[in-house]
Design a protein around this motif. Structure first.
Motif, PDB file in Angstrom:
ATOM      1  N   CYS A  12      11.112  -0.779 -11.494  1.00 55.98           N
ATOM      2  CA  CYS A  12      11.644  -0.020 -10.358  1.00 55.98           C
ATOM      3  C   CYS A  12      11.767   1.463 -10.703  1.00 55.98           C
ATOM      4  O   CYS A  12      12.522   2.186 -10.084  1.00 55.98           O
ATOM      5  N   ASP A  13      11.005   1.900 -11.691  1.00 58.63           N
ATOM      6  CA  ASP A  13      11.089   3.292 -12.136  1.00 58.63           C
ATOM      7  C   ASP A  13       9.925   4.152 -11.648  1.00 58.63           C
ATOM      8  O   ASP A  13       9.786   5.288 -12.045  1.00 58.63           O
ATOM      9  N   ARG A  14       9.107   3.585 -10.771  1.00 56.83           N
ATOM     10  CA  ARG A  14       7.932   4.339 -10.301  1.00 56.83           C
ATOM     11  C   ARG A  14       7.815   4.349  -8.784  1.00 56.83           C
ATOM     12  O   ARG A  14       6.726   4.262  -8.234  1.00 56.83           O
ATOM     13  N   GLY A  15       8.948   4.421  -8.121  1.00 60.58           N
ATOM     14  CA  GLY A  15       8.931   4.501  -6.667  1.00 60.58           C
ATOM     15  C   GLY A  15       9.238   3.174  -6.004  1.00 60.58           C
ATOM     16  O   GLY A  15       9.694   2.236  -6.652  1.00 60.58           O
ATOM     17  N   PRO A  16       8.983   3.088  -4.702  1.00 61.02           N
ATOM     18  CA  PRO A  16       9.342   1.889  -3.941  1.00 61.02           C
ATOM     19  C   PRO A  16       8.632   0.628  -4.461  1.00 61.02           C
ATOM     20  O   PRO A  16       7.483   0.684  -4.894  1.00 61.02           O
ATOM     21  N   LEU A  17       9.356  -0.482  -4.417  1.00 61.14           N
ATOM     22  CA  LEU A  17       8.791  -1.769  -4.832  1.00 61.14           C
ATOM     23  C   LEU A  17       8.013  -2.389  -3.693  1.00 61.14           C
ATOM     24  O   LEU A  17       8.393  -2.271  -2.532  1.00 61.14           O
ATOM     25  N   THR A  18       6.940  -3.053  -4.035  1.00 59.23           N
ATOM     26  CA  THR A  18       6.155  -3.782  -3.048  1.00 59.23           C
ATOM     27  C   THR A  18       5.913  -5.187  -3.560  1.00 59.23           C
ATOM     28  O   THR A  18       5.880  -5.427  -4.761  1.00 59.23           O
ATOM     29  N   GLU A  19       5.776  -6.116  -2.653  1.00 61.13           N
ATOM     30  CA  GLU A  19       5.432  -7.497  -3.007  1.00 61.13           C
ATOM     31  C   GLU A  19       4.059  -7.781  -2.428  1.00 61.13           C
ATOM     32  O   GLU A  19       3.783  -7.386  -1.313  1.00 61.13           O
ATOM     33  N   PRO A  20       3.168  -8.448  -3.105  1.00 60.37           N
ATOM     34  CA  PRO A  20       3.357  -8.914  -4.465  1.00 60.37           C
ATOM     35  C   PRO A  20       3.357  -7.755  -5.453  1.00 60.37           C
ATOM     36  O   PRO A  20       2.750  -6.719  -5.227  1.00 60.37           O
ATOM     37  N   ALA A  21       4.067  -7.959  -6.551  1.00 61.43           N
ATOM     38  CA  ALA A  21       4.179  -6.925  -7.583  1.00 61.43           C
ATOM     39  C   ALA A  21       2.806  -6.624  -8.170  1.00 61.43           C
ATOM     40  O   ALA A  21       1.978  -7.515  -8.324  1.00 61.43           O
ATOM     41  N   SER A  22       2.574  -5.362  -8.512  1.00 60.09           N
ATOM     42  CA  SER A  22       1.276  -4.990  -9.065  1.00 60.09           C
ATOM     43  C   SER A  22       1.383  -4.310 -10.431  1.00 60.09           C
ATOM     44  O   SER A  22       0.406  -4.226 -11.150  1.00 60.09           O
ATOM     45  N   GLU A  23       2.575  -3.796 -10.783  1.00 59.04           N
ATOM     46  CA  GLU A  23       2.774  -3.131 -12.073  1.00 59.04           C
ATOM     47  C   GLU A  23       2.992  -4.161 -13.170  1.00 59.04           C
ATOM     48  O   GLU A  23       3.927  -4.947 -13.120  1.00 59.04           O
ATOM     49  N   GLU A  24       2.146  -4.141 -14.195  1.00 58.73           N
ATOM     50  CA  GLU A  24       2.323  -5.060 -15.319  1.00 58.73           C
ATOM     51  C   GLU A  24       3.520  -4.631 -16.160  1.00 58.73           C
ATOM     52  O   GLU A  24       3.738  -3.449 -16.401  1.00 58.73           O
ATOM     53  N   ILE A  25       4.306  -5.603 -16.594  1.00 58.68           N
ATOM     54  CA  ILE A  25       5.450  -5.342 -17.455  1.00 58.68           C
ATOM     55  C   ILE A  25       4.961  -5.273 -18.898  1.00 58.68           C
ATOM     56  O   ILE A  25       4.222  -6.142 -19.353  1.00 58.68           O
ATOM     57  N   THR A  26       5.371  -4.235 -19.605  1.00 55.02           N
ATOM     58  CA  THR A  26       5.046  -4.104 -21.020  1.00 55.02           C
ATOM     59  C   THR A  26       6.335  -4.163 -21.829  1.00 55.02           C
ATOM     60  O   THR A  26       7.415  -3.889 -21.327  1.00 55.02           O
ATOM     61  N   VAL A  27       6.199  -4.528 -23.087  1.00 56.08           N
ATOM     62  CA  VAL A  27       7.325  -4.630 -23.999  1.00 56.08           C
ATOM     63  C   VAL A  27       7.090  -3.664 -25.144  1.00 56.08           C
ATOM     64  O   VAL A  27       5.986  -3.604 -25.688  1.00 56.08           O
ATOM     65  N   ASN A  28       8.105  -2.885 -25.492  1.00 55.10           N
ATOM     66  CA  ASN A  28       8.011  -1.973 -26.636  1.00 55.10           C
ATOM     67  C   ASN A  28       8.606  -2.655 -27.857  1.00 55.10           C
ATOM     68  O   ASN A  28       9.773  -3.023 -27.862  1.00 55.10           O
ATOM     69  N   LEU A  29       7.783  -2.847 -28.875  1.00 58.70           N
ATOM     70  CA  LEU A  29       8.223  -3.529 -30.085  1.00 58.70           C
ATOM     71  C   LEU A  29       7.720  -2.748 -31.296  1.00 58.70           C
ATOM     72  O   LEU A  29       6.507  -2.558 -31.450  1.00 58.70           O
ATOM     73  N   ASP A  30       8.639  -2.274 -32.111  1.00 61.76           N
ATOM     74  CA  ASP A  30       8.300  -1.479 -33.299  1.00 61.76           C
ATOM     75  C   ASP A  30       7.392  -0.301 -32.965  1.00 61.76           C
ATOM     76  O   ASP A  30       6.429  -0.016 -33.667  1.00 61.76           O
ATOM     77  N   GLY A  31       7.697   0.367 -31.863  1.00 62.75           N
ATOM     78  CA  GLY A  31       6.947   1.550 -31.466  1.00 62.75           C
ATOM     79  C   GLY A  31       5.605   1.281 -30.816  1.00 62.75           C
ATOM     80  O   GLY A  31       4.886   2.206 -30.489  1.00 62.75           O
ATOM     81  N   GLN A  32       5.266   0.017 -30.629  1.00 67.93           N
ATOM     82  CA  GLN A  32       3.997  -0.326 -29.982  1.00 67.93           C
ATOM     83  C   GLN A  32       4.256  -0.938 -28.616  1.00 67.93           C
ATOM     84  O   GLN A  32       5.176  -1.734 -28.457  1.00 67.93           O
ATOM     85  N   ARG A  33       3.451  -0.551 -27.658  1.00 71.77           N
ATOM     86  CA  ARG A  33       3.547  -1.112 -26.316  1.00 71.77           C
ATOM     87  C   ARG A  33       2.666  -2.360 -26.247  1.00 71.77           C
ATOM     88  O   ARG A  33       1.469  -2.304 -26.507  1.00 71.77           O
ATOM     89  N   ILE A  34       3.293  -3.489 -25.926  1.00 66.48           N
ATOM     90  CA  ILE A  34       2.599  -4.772 -25.853  1.00 66.48           C
ATOM     91  C   ILE A  34       2.544  -5.208 -24.400  1.00 66.48           C
ATOM     92  O   ILE A  34       3.578  -5.264 -23.723  1.00 66.48           O
ATOM     93  N   THR A  35       1.364  -5.515 -23.919  1.00 68.86           N
ATOM     94  CA  THR A  35       1.227  -5.971 -22.538  1.00 68.86           C
ATOM     95  C   THR A  35       1.592  -7.450 -22.449  1.00 68.86           C
ATOM     96  O   THR A  35       1.347  -8.222 -23.364  1.00 68.86           O
ATOM     97  N   THR A  36       2.224  -7.822 -21.338  1.00 67.38           N
ATOM     98  CA  THR A  36       2.638  -9.214 -21.147  1.00 67.38           C
ATOM     99  C   THR A  36       1.662  -9.990 -20.274  1.00 67.38           C
ATOM    100  O   THR A  36       1.691 -11.214 -20.264  1.00 67.38           O
ATOM    101  N   GLY A  37       0.842  -9.274 -19.512  1.00 70.07           N
ATOM    102  CA  GLY A  37      -0.042  -9.953 -18.566  1.00 70.07           C
ATOM    103  C   GLY A  37       0.694 -10.427 -17.323  1.00 70.07           C
ATOM    104  O   GLY A  37       0.122 -11.106 -16.481  1.00 70.07           O
TER     105      GLY A  37
END
Length: 103
Positions: free
Chosen positions: A29-54
């Motif tokens: 919810c940090d990039r403007g209005p939310l829409t359904e179905p969701a289109s922004e992939e959630i990523t996880v930051n772990l030890d300074g690396q961005r990991i995609t969740t799919g």
């Protein structure tokens, strides 16, 4: 959970204490209005690396024996290691290693 909460799109370990009115947010919810179905992939930051969740909806992974106080909101992609205690606060996100004490 014995209280009103919303823990969606998440993985919760054993013996986790979830206080009343806790919730996970599974949509960015940090990039403007939310829409359904969701289109922004959630990523996880772990030890300074961005990991995609799919995944476009991804709440949190909470390890065994974690304590979350009432009213805590977990950001999308939050990773909480086993035995972590979160002291009262309103918003938690990122990676919390096992055995952490978060104030």
């Amino acid at each position: 959970m014995h209280h009103p909460c919303f823990i969606g799109d998440s993985v919760i370990g054993c013996r986790v204490n979830i206080g009343s009115f806790c919730s996970t947010t599974a949509l960015r919810c940090d990039r403007g209005p939310l829409t359904e179905p969701a289109s922004e992939e959630i990523t996880v930051n772990l030890d300074g690396q961005r990991i995609t969740t799919g995944q476009t909806k991804f709440g949190a992974i909470v390890g065994d024996e974690v304590a979350l106080p009432a009213g805590t909101v977990l950001a999308p992609g939050t990773l909480i290691g086993p035995g972590t205690v979160v002291y009262p606060r309103d918003h938690v996100g990122g990676f919390l290693p096992a055995g952490s004490r978060i104030r």
